[in-house]
Design a protein around this motif. Sequence first.
Motif, mmCIF file in Angstrom:
data_model
loop_
_atom_site.group_PDB
_atom_site.id
_atom_site.type_symbol
_atom_site.label_atom_id
_atom_site.label_comp_id
_atom_site.label_asym_id
_atom_site.label_seq_id
_atom_site.Cartn_x
_atom_site.Cartn_y
_atom_site.Cartn_z
ATOM 1 N N VAL A 92 1.084 -1.180 0.564
ATOM 2 C CA VAL A 92 0.194 0.265 0.310
ATOM 3 C C VAL A 92 1.265 1.513 0.340
ATOM 4 N N ASP A 93 0.783 2.222 -0.717
ATOM 5 C CA ASP A 93 1.378 3.627 -1.009
ATOM 6 C C ASP A 93 0.534 4.567 -1.363
ATOM 7 N N VAL A 94 1.748 5.526 -0.288
ATOM 8 C CA VAL A 94 0.054 6.702 0.064
ATOM 9 C C VAL A 94 1.420 7.711 0.389
ATOM 10 N N THR A 95 0.901 9.168 -0.563
ATOM 11 C CA THR A 95 1.418 9.558 -0.509
ATOM 12 C C THR A 95 0.339 11.476 0.019
ATOM 13 N N SER A 96 0.750 11.813 0.713
ATOM 14 C CA SER A 96 -0.088 13.115 1.669
ATOM 15 C C SER A 96 0.757 14.588 0.912
ATOM 16 N N GLY A 103 4.573 13.653 1.079
ATOM 17 C CA GLY A 103 5.333 12.907 1.600
ATOM 18 C C GLY A 103 4.356 11.804 1.402
ATOM 19 N N ASP A 104 5.329 10.718 1.089
ATOM 20 C CA ASP A 104 5.131 9.986 -0.027
ATOM 21 C C ASP A 104 5.722 8.065 0.593
ATOM 22 N N THR A 105 5.271 7.863 1.099
ATOM 23 C CA THR A 105 5.930 5.813 2.127
ATOM 24 C C THR A 105 4.725 4.633 1.767
ATOM 25 N N SER A 106 5.791 3.584 1.275
ATOM 26 C CA SER A 106 5.026 2.312 0.832
ATOM 27 C C SER A 106 5.168 0.825 2.066
ATOM 28 N N VAL A 199 13.562 6.179 -1.332
ATOM 29 C CA VAL A 199 13.555 5.563 -1.729
ATOM 30 C C VAL A 199 13.123 4.786 -2.110
ATOM 31 N N GLU A 200 12.500 3.898 -2.830
ATOM 32 C CA GLU A 200 11.753 2.602 -2.672
ATOM 33 C C GLU A 200 11.980 1.547 -4.050
ATOM 34 N N PRO A 201 12.739 0.593 -3.272
ATOM 35 C CA PRO A 201 13.024 -0.466 -4.316
ATOM 36 C C PRO A 201 12.166 -1.654 -4.314
ATOM 37 N N PHE A 230 8.664 -1.633 -0.720
ATOM 38 C CA PHE A 230 9.038 -0.554 0.008
ATOM 39 C C PHE A 230 9.632 0.837 0.320
ATOM 40 N N GLU A 231 8.467 1.710 0.657
ATOM 41 C CA GLU A 231 9.263 3.328 0.421
ATOM 42 C C GLU A 231 9.388 4.323 1.860
ATOM 43 N N HIS A 232 10.534 4.450 1.850
ATOM 44 C CA HIS A 232 10.288 6.340 2.548
ATOM 45 C C HIS A 232 10.638 7.268 1.967
HETATM 46 CO CO CO Z 1 5.339 6.090 -3.567
#
Ligand code: CO
Length: 258
Positions: A92-96, A103-106, A199-201, A230-232
Amino acid sequence: MSDDIQEAFERTRAAGIIAAGALDEVVKIIKPGITTNQIDSLCYEFINDNGACSAPLFYRGFPKSCCTSPNHTICHGIPGNKTLIDGDIINVDVTSFKNGWHGDTSRMFYVGEVSIKAQKLIEVTYGSMMKAIKILNKKTSLGDIGSTIQTYVEKEGFSVVRDFCGHGIGKKFHQEPNILHYGKKGTGPKLKPGMIFTVEPMINEGKYEAKMLNDGWTAVTKDKKLSAQFEHTVGITETGYEIFTLSKKELNHPPYSV
Ligand code: CO
Ligand code: MF3
Ligand code: CO
């Protein structure tokens, strides 16, 4: 650091906390029987309740508030009425978007009980992201990031997706530079304090080749084997780095004990 950089970091921090908070909420509902639309609604509500907007919604025509990418989907899966079943894995990939910054993370999630093979793929994917983040500072070159990920992932017998990459992020969702998850140590430009990027390999169980589905968004593995990501969102500081999208509840990777 300059006032501009401090403001950029503060705003990215605020957006990042909301994106990470949405994923902490997903942890609570993910189980066999739910649909990817339910995940999408939860993310939409959480982001809006926290005074932010979902960046994916209507981004280049994307119809939903998050990306849901199960099993052999590499990335950009579109939430719908698909029901998750026991043994699935899903990203699940969320960007606010808050006060003009992103801010982008999964994260990956287990649906019920998943195979040892899937667990290992997820562990290596998370490990590859964190190994790359841990080397970040103003002396790191872009190639060091890719090579750190690629070397570890290939040693573990998996492959790095080439068709998608991390990206600069800030007032724009996607901007320069591209952050490749493969490459050669010591090549490419060096990082600079104040840079903010993801970074989102995306790591495949089998071969790295990707295929695009007819919806124009969903990328899947060509060999139909599993893929994980995953993404940070991170920022480069004078002395190292800051991660803007850490879970406040330490729910950064599965198994999530809640
Ligand atoms: Co993302
Ligand atoms: N969040 C994705 C990324 O990590 C981008 C999704 S774009 C969308 O860059 F339109 F598919 F949502
Ligand atoms: Co991203």
